[in-house]
Design a protein around this motif. Structure first.
Motif, PDB file in Angstrom:
ATOM      1  N   PRO A  97      28.276  52.768   4.277  1.00 42.71           N
ATOM      2  CA  PRO A  97      28.717  53.947   3.521  1.00 42.71           C
ATOM      3  C   PRO A  97      29.770  53.596   2.466  1.00 42.71           C
ATOM      4  CG  PRO A  97      28.554  54.496   5.842  1.00 42.71           C
ATOM      5  CD  PRO A  97      28.368  53.001   5.743  1.00 42.71           C
ATOM      6  N   MET A  98      29.613  54.110   1.265  1.00 39.78           N
ATOM      7  CA  MET A  98      30.525  53.793   0.167  1.00 39.78           C
ATOM      8  C   MET A  98      31.956  54.218   0.482  1.00 39.78           C
ATOM      9  SD  MET A  98      30.753  52.375  -2.845  1.00 39.78           S
ATOM     10  CE  MET A  98      29.192  52.375  -3.760  1.00 39.78           C
ATOM     11  N   ALA A  99      32.123  55.243   1.292  1.00 35.76           N
ATOM     12  CA  ALA A  99      33.474  55.695   1.649  1.00 35.76           C
ATOM     13  C   ALA A  99      34.275  54.602   2.338  1.00 35.76           C
ATOM     14  CB  ALA A  99      33.391  56.931   2.547  1.00 35.76           C
ATOM     15  N   PHE A 100      33.588  53.633   2.944  1.00 36.12           N
ATOM     16  CA  PHE A 100      34.287  52.552   3.649  1.00 36.12           C
ATOM     17  C   PHE A 100      34.681  51.408   2.707  1.00 36.12           C
ATOM     18  CE2 PHE A 100      31.530  53.523   7.674  1.00 36.12           C
ATOM     19  CZ  PHE A 100      32.125  54.772   7.766  1.00 36.12           C
ATOM     20  N   TYR A 101      34.207  51.451   1.472  1.00 35.31           N
ATOM     21  CA  TYR A 101      34.398  50.322   0.552  1.00 35.31           C
ATOM     22  C   TYR A 101      35.861  49.884   0.412  1.00 35.31           C
ATOM     23  CZ  TYR A 101      33.926  47.417  -3.645  1.00 35.31           C
ATOM     24  OH  TYR A 101      33.974  46.372  -4.544  1.00 35.31           O
ATOM     25  N   PRO A 102      36.828  50.804   0.310  1.00 31.84           N
ATOM     26  CA  PRO A 102      38.215  50.344   0.154  1.00 31.84           C
ATOM     27  C   PRO A 102      38.670  49.379   1.247  1.00 31.84           C
ATOM     28  CG  PRO A 102      38.076  52.669  -0.368  1.00 31.84           C
ATOM     29  CD  PRO A 102      36.737  52.280   0.202  1.00 31.84           C
ATOM     30  N   HIS A 103      38.134  49.524   2.446  1.00 41.02           N
ATOM     31  CA  HIS A 103      38.537  48.643   3.543  1.00 41.02           C
ATOM     32  C   HIS A 103      37.870  47.273   3.458  1.00 41.02           C
ATOM     33  CE1 HIS A 103      41.010  51.586   5.499  1.00 41.02           C
ATOM     34  NE2 HIS A 103      40.035  52.469   5.470  1.00 41.02           N
ATOM     35  N   TRP A 104      36.963  47.099   2.511  1.00 42.09           N
ATOM     36  CA  TRP A 104      36.386  45.767   2.296  1.00 42.09           C
ATOM     37  C   TRP A 104      37.294  44.905   1.405  1.00 42.09           C
ATOM     38  CZ3 TRP A 104      33.792  48.242   5.576  1.00 42.09           C
ATOM     39  CH2 TRP A 104      32.784  47.604   6.299  1.00 42.09           C
ATOM     40  N   ARG A 105      38.351  45.474   0.848  1.00 35.91           N
ATOM     41  CA  ARG A 105      39.285  44.685   0.047  1.00 35.91           C
ATOM     42  C   ARG A 105      39.895  43.555   0.879  1.00 35.91           C
ATOM     43  NH1 ARG A 105      38.426  45.888  -5.091  1.00 35.91           N
ATOM     44  NH2 ARG A 105      38.260  48.130  -5.499  1.00 35.91           N
ATOM     45  N   LEU A 106      40.215  43.843   2.132  1.00 39.08           N
ATOM     46  CA  LEU A 106      40.779  42.805   2.995  1.00 39.08           C
ATOM     47  C   LEU A 106      39.771  41.690   3.200  1.00 39.08           C
ATOM     48  CD1 LEU A 106      43.052  41.780   4.844  1.00 39.08           C
ATOM     49  CD2 LEU A 106      42.027  43.121   6.701  1.00 39.08           C
ATOM     50  N   ARG A 107      38.518  42.058   3.349  1.00 35.18           N
ATOM     51  CA  ARG A 107      37.477  41.042   3.504  1.00 35.18           C
ATOM     52  C   ARG A 107      37.347  40.209   2.230  1.00 35.18           C
ATOM     53  NH1 ARG A 107      33.355  41.284   7.359  1.00 35.18           N
ATOM     54  NH2 ARG A 107      31.991  39.501   7.141  1.00 35.18           N
ATOM     55  N   PHE A 108      37.395  40.853   1.074  1.00 34.28           N
ATOM     56  CA  PHE A 108      37.323  40.117  -0.185  1.00 34.28           C
ATOM     57  C   PHE A 108      38.424  39.052  -0.244  1.00 34.28           C
ATOM     58  CE2 PHE A 108      35.723  44.259  -2.406  1.00 34.28           C
ATOM     59  CZ  PHE A 108      34.503  44.124  -1.777  1.00 34.28           C
ATOM     60  N   GLU A 109      39.637  39.456   0.110  1.00 32.50           N
ATOM     61  CA  GLU A 109      40.775  38.534   0.059  1.00 32.50           C
ATOM     62  C   GLU A 109      40.568  37.357   1.015  1.00 32.50           C
ATOM     63  OE1 GLU A 109      44.208  40.832   0.969  1.00 32.50           O
ATOM     64  OE2 GLU A 109      43.978  42.158  -0.772  1.00 32.50           O
ATOM     65  N   PRO A 199      32.148  53.875  -7.516  1.00 31.31           N
ATOM     66  CA  PRO A 199      32.795  54.994  -8.215  1.00 31.31           C
ATOM     67  C   PRO A 199      34.301  54.777  -8.383  1.00 31.31           C
ATOM     68  CG  PRO A 199      31.244  55.813  -6.580  1.00 31.31           C
ATOM     69  CD  PRO A 199      31.349  54.332  -6.365  1.00 31.31           C
ATOM     70  N   ALA A 200      34.851  55.347  -9.452  1.00 31.12           N
ATOM     71  CA  ALA A 200      36.253  55.111  -9.806  1.00 31.12           C
ATOM     72  C   ALA A 200      37.206  55.566  -8.712  1.00 31.12           C
ATOM     73  CB  ALA A 200      36.579  55.817 -11.117  1.00 31.12           C
ATOM     74  N   ASP A 201      36.939  56.719  -8.076  1.00 32.80           N
ATOM     75  CA  ASP A 201      37.856  57.205  -7.046  1.00 32.80           C
ATOM     76  C   ASP A 201      37.871  56.301  -5.826  1.00 32.80           C
ATOM     77  OD1 ASP A 201      35.205  57.988  -6.528  1.00 32.80           O
ATOM     78  OD2 ASP A 201      35.858  59.633  -5.240  1.00 32.80           O
ATOM     79  N   ILE A 202      36.735  55.674  -5.542  1.00 36.06           N
ATOM     80  CA  ILE A 202      36.673  54.728  -4.425  1.00 36.06           C
ATOM     81  C   ILE A 202      37.449  53.462  -4.770  1.00 36.06           C
ATOM     82  CG2 ILE A 202      35.135  53.285  -3.039  1.00 36.06           C
ATOM     83  CD1 ILE A 202      34.813  56.185  -2.333  1.00 36.06           C
ATOM     84  N   ARG A 203      37.286  52.980  -6.017  1.00 33.81           N
ATOM     85  CA  ARG A 203      38.002  51.767  -6.441  1.00 33.81           C
ATOM     86  C   ARG A 203      39.504  51.984  -6.484  1.00 33.81           C
ATOM     87  NH1 ARG A 203      37.027  50.912 -11.475  1.00 33.81           N
ATOM     88  NH2 ARG A 203      35.408  52.462 -11.910  1.00 33.81           N
ATOM     89  N   ALA A 204      39.919  53.218  -6.735  1.00 33.63           N
ATOM     90  CA  ALA A 204      41.355  53.504  -6.854  1.00 33.63           C
ATOM     91  C   ALA A 204      42.071  53.482  -5.508  1.00 33.63           C
ATOM     92  CB  ALA A 204      41.558  54.860  -7.522  1.00 33.63           C
ATOM     93  N   HIS A 205      41.326  53.664  -4.431  1.00 35.32           N
ATOM     94  CA  HIS A 205      41.938  53.675  -3.099  1.00 35.32           C
ATOM     95  C   HIS A 205      42.070  52.244  -2.601  1.00 35.32           C
ATOM     96  CE1 HIS A 205      41.658  54.903   1.413  1.00 35.32           C
ATOM     97  NE2 HIS A 205      42.897  54.709   1.015  1.00 35.32           N
ATOM     98  N   ARG A 206      43.299  51.797  -2.393  1.00 34.76           N
ATOM     99  CA  ARG A 206      43.543  50.408  -2.002  1.00 34.76           C
ATOM    100  C   ARG A 206      44.467  50.361  -0.790  1.00 34.76           C
ATOM    101  NH1 ARG A 206      42.220  46.322  -5.756  1.00 34.76           N
ATOM    102  NH2 ARG A 206      41.083  47.166  -7.555  1.00 34.76           N
TER     103      ARG A 206
END
Length: 402
Positions: A97-109, A199-206
């Motif tokens: 689900p795209m709503a979970f995308y912000p929590h993938w930032r830790l995985r990216f790092e 989406p921009a609102d999803i990317r903005a949540h960090r």
């Protein structure tokens, strides 16, 4: 908490709660709108993507095992048009689900460090030098596949298993968040810049790392129903077991309790659960009595050790096992009936037919008349889903339990 005070989950209750949390207790023929499908995936957490297509793709079989009205075009629309889902990694490639995308930032790092070190040895040299060229190509020309990028230094690729430097760069930039998968052509990933897909609102949540660790542990426990710290960590495969253990220790007595859970062999082990776990068991809808063929990559079976302990069902993929050494077959499907795994079946699409090579009941079970009728009904359904016009059985297809 003393042993006497800890809640106890009998094995059948534990299986039923776990299956309910994995979407395997819902009405099988319920209407399936786009919103319903998205809700189902959110409930499960993710569906794994896999290249093997003996009957249908893994992600399609996972969803078709939960709702008879599912069609692959529905998932494609959510993923590629509505952008309410995205493709990335949990334990493997998955649709999430795209709503979970912000929590993938830790995985990216974390992957930026882990993969760079590993791929320097595993892949051919030079992929890091291709980052800017690959990004420039996509900025200037739009979404690209691996075949679209690269120069002379990429020409010596030996095949899909031998990634050329530009393909490795594409995959690395995707795994670390600079790129996103915008769709697939056949089974080939199409990459685009993150800002063109997410989406921009999803990317903005960090969220910070601590928030993501807490989210990953809480959301995993809610989908498992109960679990050890290792199982909680393994669900999303983002946090370390030590982080899940520390989270559980902090939450214990507040939003988490300890429970005793009975395994298929009668043994009992301690696990973590929510305080209302017994009420959740009582409220869970019993699993459907029908027989269903599951993908080998079904989320309910992804953790092989948990499945073996909870269901007494030992399953291993034998794709990479030489044919003479296979116990069952190249790609064998588990078979679920109610809250039990009752068998496994070797089958594939072949010349317009769903060709069944073998069916093995689990030890202690038989394919009696009632179960045989259920199997026939399920295979007929799967044949239609896979685009076949009939089911064909090989001679001697009904085997003895192993």
């Amino acid at each position: 908490m003393t042993d006497a005070a800890r809640p106890f989950l009998a094995n059948r209750d534990a299986r039923r709660l776990f299956l309910a949390r994995h979407g395997l207790s819902q009405p099988f023929g319920a209407p399936l709108s786009a919103a319903n499908l998205h809700e189902l995936i959110q409930e499960i957490g993710f569906v794994q993507v896999d290249s093997v297509n003996t009957v249908a793709r893994a992600h399609d079989m996972i969803l078709a095992a939960r709702n008879a009205n599912y069609r692959p075009r529905q998932l494609k629309a959510l993923l590629e048009k509505r952008r309410s889902l995205f493709e990335h990694w949990t334990h493997d490639a998955a649709i999430i689900p795209m709503a979970f995308y912000p929590h993938w930032r830790l995985r990216f790092e974390r992957d930026a460090v882990r993969l760079r070190d590993r791929w320097r040895d595993w892949r051919r040299d030079g992929f890091e030098d291709r980052f800017e060229a690959v990004l420039a190509h996509i900025r200037e020309r739009g979404p690209a596949m691996a075949r679209d990028v690269g120069g002379d230094e990429d020409r010596s690729s030996g095949g899909w298993w031998d990634w050329h430097p530009s393909k490795t760069a594409l995959e690395f930039l995707w795994r670390t968040g600079a790129l996103a998968v915008s769709g697939r052509e056949g089974f080939q990933k199409i990459f685009d810049l993150e800002e063109n897909v997410v989406p921009a609102d999803i990317r903005a949540h960090r969220p910070n790392g601590d928030a993501t660790v807490a989210w990953a542990c809480e959301s995993a426990l809610d989908r498992l129903g109960f679990g050890t710290s290792g199982e909680i960590a393994a669900f999303w495969a983002t946090v370390a077991p030590s982080e899940a253990k520390a989270w559980a220790a902090r939450a214990l007595g507040d939003s988490v309790i300890e429970v005793d859970v009975e395994g298929a062999d009668g043994g009992v082990r301690r696990a973590f659960a929510r305080p209302d776990v017994l009420a959740a068991v009582a409220a869970s809808r019993p699993p459907l009595g029908r027989l269903r063929v599951l993908s080998p990559f079904d989320p309910a079976l992804r953790d092989r050790r948990r499945a073996e302990w909870l269901f007494g069902f030992r399953y291993r993929i034998e794709i990479f096992v030489p044919a003479p050494k296979r116990t069952y077959g190249y790609y064998v499907f588990p078979v679920l009936e109610g809250d039990r795994l009752v068998g496994r079946i070797d089958m594939k699409r072949d010349e317009g037919a769903l060709a069944v090579t073998a069916y093995w009941p689990e030890p202690g079970l038989t394919l009696g008349r009632a179960r045989a009728l259920k199997l026939e009904r399920e295979l007929d359904r799967l044949a239609v889903f896979a685009g076949c016009d009939r089911v064909r059985f090989a001679d001697g297809w009904l085997r003895q339990p192993l």
